[in-house]
Design an enzyme around this catalytic site. Sequence first.
Site, PDB file in Angstrom:
ATOM      1  CE  LYS A   1      -3.857  -1.894   2.504  1.00  0.00           C
ATOM      2  NZ  LYS A   1      -4.211  -2.400   3.792  1.00  0.00           N
TER       3      LYS A   1
ATOM      4  CD  GLN B   1      -3.812  -4.941   6.496  1.00  0.00           C
ATOM      5  OE1 GLN B   1      -3.730  -3.950   5.806  1.00  0.00           O
ATOM      6  NE2 GLN B   1      -4.310  -6.083   6.047  1.00  0.00           N
TER       7      GLN B   1
ATOM      8  CG  ASP C   1     -10.673  -1.176   4.351  1.00  0.00           C
ATOM      9  OD1 ASP C   1     -10.271  -1.439   3.204  1.00  0.00           O
ATOM     10  OD2 ASP C   1     -10.076  -1.528   5.377  1.00  0.00           O
TER      11      ASP C   1
END
Length: 292
Positions: free
Chosen positions: A55, A99, A122
Amino acid sequence: MQSETTILYGKPVVQHIRERLKTDIQSLATKGIIPGLAVILVGEDPASRVYVRNKEKAFKELSCYSKTFQFSTTATETELINLIQSLNQSTEFHGILVQLPLPSHLNEKLITNTVSPDKDVDGFHPMNLGLLLQGIPRFVPCTPNGIIEMLKFYNITTEGKHVVILGRSNIVGKPMFALLVQKFKMGNSTVTVCHTKTQSLEKITKQADILIVASGVPHLVNGNMVKAGVHIIDVGINQVKDDSVKGYKLTGDVDYDSVLGIAKSISPVPRGVGPLTITMLASNTIQAAKNN
Ligand code: NAD
């Protein structure tokens, strides 16, 4: 009769989307805004670390900003919630990502739901999932969104098609269903969602015009389970032990070789859907910066 199967690589789709994003990034830059993502990483899970590193790399390539907030495995809920609440107020970060998976002593739902819906890049917050179900999506979960981009890029239409999804997770299967069932151009599908309690799986997969497999079971689907001409999107990423130096190879949920010549197209693993997820995360972060 066998026909040729088109391989749906992710890279050209990523390049195509990145060109689109560059315009937005440049226009934000003229206003002095650099899209920023805060990543919260707890513990030492090797797969999560690789994902977070990728990322950071992708964001740097796009001239976006990302910062990882690393916590030890013993981090407390209070520590994480305090950080998220301060990030919610920050003008530097437009997106916040926790995460997953988190260590088992932490309440994953409580922590992820603390992320402001305006920064939930997300797309996991109940408010964003609700908007998606209502057909007015704001932040769409990255992997299903990437799959839609892949289908669009390769001119695979969804309208009127029977799409079978294998898997009902909150991050892939359910939002995938929520997208495809909408009255959208890349929607309007008849969707069947299968899971571990589904009976006679093969009878259902054989009906699919488009088959999206996100089960996490290596080679769950093989050539005997699909009809000729099906388009297959293999989402699975599984490490299967082998004799190589690494000791494993990456494989999908589809027995790739067995569907060649039967399927009209298939996304490979690796180099298929995987690279799209991070690109869609960047896309959502840029969207968040624009909304701001
Ligand atoms: P998950 O474990 O949360 O969900 C798997 C789903 O598959 C479950 O709903 C389960 O009911 C269903 N399932 C399992 N076995 C089945 C069977 N035999 N028959 C029918 N259904 C079955 O997994 P997930 O998070 O949705 O991920 C699925 C796979 O996709 C994993 O391999 C994961 O690594 C991969 N993944 C890839 C990306 C990417 O960027 N390419 C992103 C997310 C997940």
